[in-house]
Structure formats: C-alpha cells, structure tokens
Design a protein around this motif. Structure first.
Motif: not given
Ligand code: SF4
Lengths: 218, 468
Positions: A33, A36, A165-166, A169-170, A173, A179-183, B241, B243, B246, B267-269, B273
């Motif tokens: 983890l 990555k 996409m990588e 994500w970077q 981060r 993370l927001p609720r929805a991406v 992850t 990655e 992806a 992507l749902l987390t 709010q």
C-alpha cells in the motif's frame, strides 16, 4: 457464529492462516500500500491538450477552446445557439461569478433538478489518455449538474489535463489528501448498447457533452 | 432441466438464433480493435493477473483492511453468507430507513439472491434501471442471458412490443426512440426512490471505496439521488490500490464492450458531507460469500480472479450457438460453466462442465488469464471421482478399462470394432462417413462420424514390421 467470523474463518482455513504468517502478511500488505506500484501504461507523450481533444471527440463529445475564463460564457452562448438549445442553465456554485448574463445566458448556481436542460460544470482534472473528465464532488461542485440535464458543458483548464488515471490519483492525494465522496470519470455522453448491441447516445445521463478548454497560455 | 435439453430448445428457437447471429460479431470486433491501443496488452494482462492473485492469496487480510478503511470513511460494512442473508440484510436496512422504493443498478449478486422477489414480498418496490435489466424486469422477471448485455437474446421488435404493452404507449420501431421512452419512464423512479442498490466492480482496500462502471449513467443516479445506498458485492472483489484500479480499468471496458473507457466510472467513498446537495446520507456495503470463501486457496481459486467482463462468452462457440439461458443460472458461458457447479453444487449442474468444446478461445481472451478450459477439465474429473456421471458412461469406461488390461482381447475387440464401423459406412455415397452411429445414434444427429481407414494401429504396426 457471526457471518463475518464464519466467512473469514473459512478463508483463513483455505489459506492456512496462522498467527506467524498473519504478521508477515500484514506487513507485506502495508508495504504494498505504501509503494503503490503502477502497472504498464500506454505511452501518452507529446501534447496532452491535443491528445485530450482528439480522444474526447472520438467519444462523441464536442470541444471548443478559449483563452481566458472570462470568454467561456461567450463560447457557451455560441454552442447553444448553434445547437438551438435554450440559453438557460444551472451551474456549479464555484462558477457563478463568470459573466453569464453578458453572454445572454440565464444561469442559476444551485443544485440541479430534473427539469434543468443544461448543466455547466468545471472539472477537477482531465485525462489525455482517454479523453475523460474527472469531477470531484463537494458542496461547491455537486454531482447532479453533470448528470440530470440533457446537455452537459464542462470547462477544462488546459493546465489540468494530466496523462492518465494514475496521475489523477496522485493529484488528488497531493492536493486534497482525503478522497471526496464521489470521483466521477465522465467520458462522453451517456450511452447504451443493450438493444441489439446498437449504440445509442443519451441513456439516463446527458445526450450531449460539450467541453470548453481554457488555454491561458495560448 | 439439464443443459442438454435446454440447449436443444434454444437451437430450435428461430427468433433466438436470428438475434444471436445479429449480436455475435459486434463485441468480438470491437474488442479486437480496442486492445490495440494498449501498447502492451499482454503485460497489462500479466500485471492484472498478478494483482488479483496478490489479493486472493491474502484475502482475509485485504478484506480486513477494506473494512477498516470503509468504516473510517463513515460506511457500514455487513457480511452475508448466502442469498437469503443478502435479502434479509437489504430488507432490514430498507425498513430502518422507511424505504418504499429501491432503484437498482445492475448487480449480479442481486440475481444470485433473487433479491427483487424478496423485496416485493416485503412490500418494497424494486425498479431495475439498467436498460437491459429493466426490459427483463417488465418481461416477467426473466433472467439475464449475458452478464454485461442482459437482453442479448432479444430483438428490438420484441422490446418494442413489450414496451407498448407495459407503458400503454404507441409502439416505437427504432432503438433510439425505445431508449428515450425507457429514460422518460424511469426518470420519476430515480427521483422518488429512497434507496439505491448497486453492485460494485471493485472494492479498494487502500481507501475503503467502491468503483462502479456504467455507460448509461444509471449507476451514478442510483448512487447520487436516494438517501440510502447499498452496495452488494462478492468478497473476491477487493483490490489493493487506486493504481491497481487504473490497471484493471484499462482491461475491463476493452474486454467487455471494446470501449477504451466506460462512459461513467465512479469511485465512491463514504456518505455525503453535511453541506453537499447530493449523495446518500447512508452507505452500506454487503460483502457476500455465497460459495466464494470455500474456493480460496483451493484448486479452483483462479476462478476468483474474474472481473466479470463477459469476453469469454462473447468468444465462446457454444454460447454463441445456444445463448445464455441454456446455462440455467445467473452466469452463462465458460465462466458460468465453471462458477455454477462451484457455487450451486456439482450435482446441480452436471452437464455444464461438458458444455464446452475446450477450444480455449475463452482462455485466450480472458483479461486475468483464468485457464477456463483446464478448470472445466478439473470439474469433469471431480464428477467422475464423485461417481456423478451417468450409469451408461461409467459402465462403458469400466468395460474399456478392463479390456485395456487384457491386450489380446483388446486387439480382437478393436479389430471387430473397426470392421463394424467400416460396415456402417458402406452404404453412404462416400464410404468414409458414417451417417448413423449404431451404438450412439445421438452423436450423429447433427454430424457424420468419420469412418476409420480400415485397419487398427496394431495391425498396421505388425504389417510394417514384417516388411521391414
Ligand atoms: S472469466 Fe475472464 S473473460 Fe470471463 S468474464 Fe471473467 S474475467 Fe472476463
């Protein structure tokens, strides 16, 4: 026994789990983890903007470009009149201050509802590899504006186009930490191929996606 | 009814055969083009295979990690042993939040559980919103015939008639108009439902999130508009992850529909709010076993790598000939022929492992390199070990084994056998074909049996030796 204990217990039995290998397993997991590692990526080199444009168009989006954010409303007005669409929209609260009125568009900054025909949003970033918009939800950038209306217009700052996409994500981060609720990754208008594998645009989401790139370096 | 009987019916169904032919090559051609823009498709497959195995080899630890992270983000994680428990949990959540209507985005686990019927019985209206799944629901809850194209077996004329009957609107004859009609009929349901139920393509351990892939946008609606969102997924869906996500997302849409990326991928987390205008207030995960836990670490563990892309059925000559319903349960095609006996018990799907030609088209296209033909062979071996094969077959094999242990008798029997086959072929116009095989007439119903050359190998060998 709880279902959880039962299920995990049977998995552990199948794997021959004991205390010693659990410790080793957990530290390998944490190391993975932390590292990555990335898989193979297709080469996305050269001009990210040109690639993003080309890929977006392949996904049936339309693309326009302007030099400054102030010019966006004019570009939107041009698109609407060319498409013969009403000049009325709902937009993200963070876009409320653009000169919409001067361009003759009645824009309300609020949550979208089902009678809105046009939703105007920004984006968090965009992917050149596939021509994809990346939208992060927040009070100022609600999800429904890109989903409920029949037309979605997205404003993309050229500097926010990353390769894949990588990289997205970077960026998330680095910039937002959590993370927001929805991406939401959006790649063109909604579509379905369920009837006879024939692609039809406009399933439950927008029929049209129009992208206005803001290229301040132009 | 067994596969053989169902397959027979499907082969005789003229409309179905026509529909299958129409749909057939589209997925195959689109996939072939789409994989070209990955510079190294094979390396991407290897990487995906390795990351799926990494999780499966420590599945308990990855599930714990996921659970921890999901809880941290504010979601509730529940566990279900089987379909009955899924239904019980969903109904319980619904009651707790006063839910009258649940909108659903496609979930194969919900099919495994028969969730729609259970919800209806509990007084909760389930509404399928994936166009294909919706068509099935109003078609008397027909089961899907393909995991990503649920109405693969239906023509637009059939859909048109069904819509006219159900919606009491004039019949439309083009696909565009039909799609718009479904959109307009379903929109009010999206806006009024209190609960959204979705599957999950992947669970991400790093962040405790679910990744959801759709093209229609219904997945986004289901997870954005109602106040409660329930995710139902198999325990094997965890990946480490973002990655890794992806990497898998380069393979899933390409293998499934030949798209470089699906239209929507979310992507749902966690739950919404305080100041957000949309998003569910409550997010639940139901992690389901239903036969999966017992496969972990065993000889069929490779099957758990499956990312449900459907490429194996799109490329399967048997699936293309009989369609998905012949397989009799939720999962059709090669992956179904492996999963159904493993999930529902070998004795309940006796002829599925035989429903393949072992041509390995599926193994070649599978993005996570599941050796499907080998798994089917293993299942066949298991059936024999468990004495589950039919009496006639067992007797035949026993007789053959006995004969093979007695070389002189074996030589005699094969000599007679060869002469018999030649005699059967004598009255054809060509004498190298047998039209009706005496001992197994069924085998020659749809094909000829090639006649032997005339002598057995032993006879030829002996003759050669003499002249040498
Ligand atoms: S077995 Fe492989 S090809 Fe078939 S659905 Fe699963 S991942 Fe796709």
């Amino acid at each position: 026994m709880s279902s959880r204990a039962d299920i995990l217990g049977r998995i552990r039995a199948g794997l021959g789990r004991d205390d010693a290998n659990a410790v080793a397993g957990r530290s390998a997991l944490d190391a993975y983890l932390a590292a990555k590692p990335q898989g193979p990526k297709p080469k996305v080199d050269g001009d990210l903007l040109a690639r993003f444009r080309e890929k977006s168009e392949q996904l049936s989006s339309t693309v326009d470009a302007v030099a400054t954010p102030q010019e966006v409303p004019q570009a939107v007005a041009r698109y609407l009149s060319a498409q013969q669409l009403p000049a009325q929209a709902v937009c993200w609260p963070e876009l409320a201050s653009l000169p919409w009125q001067q361009a003759g568009i009645a824009v309300e900054a609020r949550a979208a509802n089902s009678s809105d025909l046009l939703g105007i949003t920004g984006c968090y970033c965009a992917l050149a590899e596939t021509g994809t918009l990346v939208l992060c939800s927040s009070p100022n950038t609600p999800s429904a504006a890109s989903l409920l209306p029949e037309t979605h217009i997205a404003i993309v700052p050229a500097g926010r186009i990353v390769s894949g996409m990588e990289e997205a994500w970077q960026l998330i981060r680095r910039e937002t930490g959590e993370l927001p609720r929805a991406v939401n990754f959006i790649s063109g208008p909604s579509r379905t191929g369920d009837i006879e594998q024939t692609i039809v645009l406009g399933a439950h989401g927008p029929y049209r996606v129009h992208i206005v790139i803001v290229n301040t370096e132009k | 009814m067994h596969f053989k009987a169902r397959a027979g019916q499907k082969l005789a169904d003229v409309i179905l055969q026509d529909n299958l032919k129409k749909a057939k090559s589209k997925f195959v051609d689109r996939r072939a083009t789409a994989i070209l823009d990955l510079d190294d498709f094979e390396a991407t497959r290897d990487s995906a295979t390795a990351l799926r195995d990494r999780v499966l080899n420590d599945l308990d630890l990855w599930l714990e990690k996921f659970e921890q992270q999901a809880a941290k983000s504010g979601a509730s994680v529940l566990w279900a042993r089987d379909g009955a428990e899924i239904c019980w949990l969903v109904i319980d959540i619904a009651h707790r939040h006063g839910v009258k209507k649940a909108i659903k985005s496609k979930s194969m686990l919900s099919e495994e559980a028969g969730l729609n019927q259970a919800l209806e019985t509990a007084g909760i209206q389930p509404v399928e919103t994936d166009l294909g799944e919706y068509i099935l629901q109003i078609s008397d809850n027909e089961p899907p015939s393909h995991i990503i194209a649920p109405v693969f077996h239906k023509s637009k004329e059939e859909v048109s008639a069904l819509f006219a009957r159900t919606h009491h609107l004039p019949a439309k004859d083009d696909i565009q108009a039909l799609t718009r009609e479904a959109r307009e009929v379903l929109r009010p349901h999206f806006l009024s439902a209190e609960m959204g139920i979705s599957g999950g393509n992947f669970l991400i351990a790093e962040t405790g999130s679910v990744a959801l892939v759709t093209n229609e946008g219904n997945g986004r609606m289901v997870t954005t508009l109602p106040k409660v969102h329930v995710v139902i997924t198999g325990i094997e869906k965890v990946i480490p992850t973002l990655e890794d996500l992806a990497t898998l997302m380069r393979l899933l849409p390409r293998s499934a529909t030949g798209q470089s990326i699906s239209n929507y991928f979310s992507l749902l987390t966690g739950a919404k709010q305080a100041a957000e205008s949309d998003g569910p207030e409550h997010l639940y995960f139901i992690l389901v076993d239903n036969g999966r836990a017992d496969l972990v670490g065993g000889e069929f563990a490779e099957m758990l790598r499956c990312i449900r892309c459907g490429a194996c059925m799109n490329h399967c000559p048997v699936y293309q000939a009989v369609g998905g319903h012949a397989y009799g349960w939720v999962y059709p095609g090669p992956m179904g022929a492996v999963l159904t006996p493993l999930f529902t018990g070998m004795q309940n799907a006796l002829d599925l492992p035989q429903a393949a030609t072992l041509c390995n088209q599926c193994g070649v296209v599978c993005p996570v390199k599941i050796p499907l033909p080998q798994l089917l062979l293993k299942l066949r071996a298991k059936q024999v070990e468990a004495h589950l094969r039919p009496f006639g077959e067992r007797l035949g094999l026993r007789a053959w084994a006995w004969l093979a242990l007695h070389p002189a008798l074996y030589a005699l029997a094969t000599r007679i056998g060869v002469r018999y086959l030649l005699w059967l072929a004598r009255d054809g116009k060509r004498n190298d074909r047998i039209r009706v095989l005496g001992v197994a007439p069924e085998w020659t119903l749809g094909r000829d049996f090639p006649a032997p050359e005339g002598k057995t190998f032993r006879e030829l060998y002996a003759a050669r030796k003499e002249t040498a």
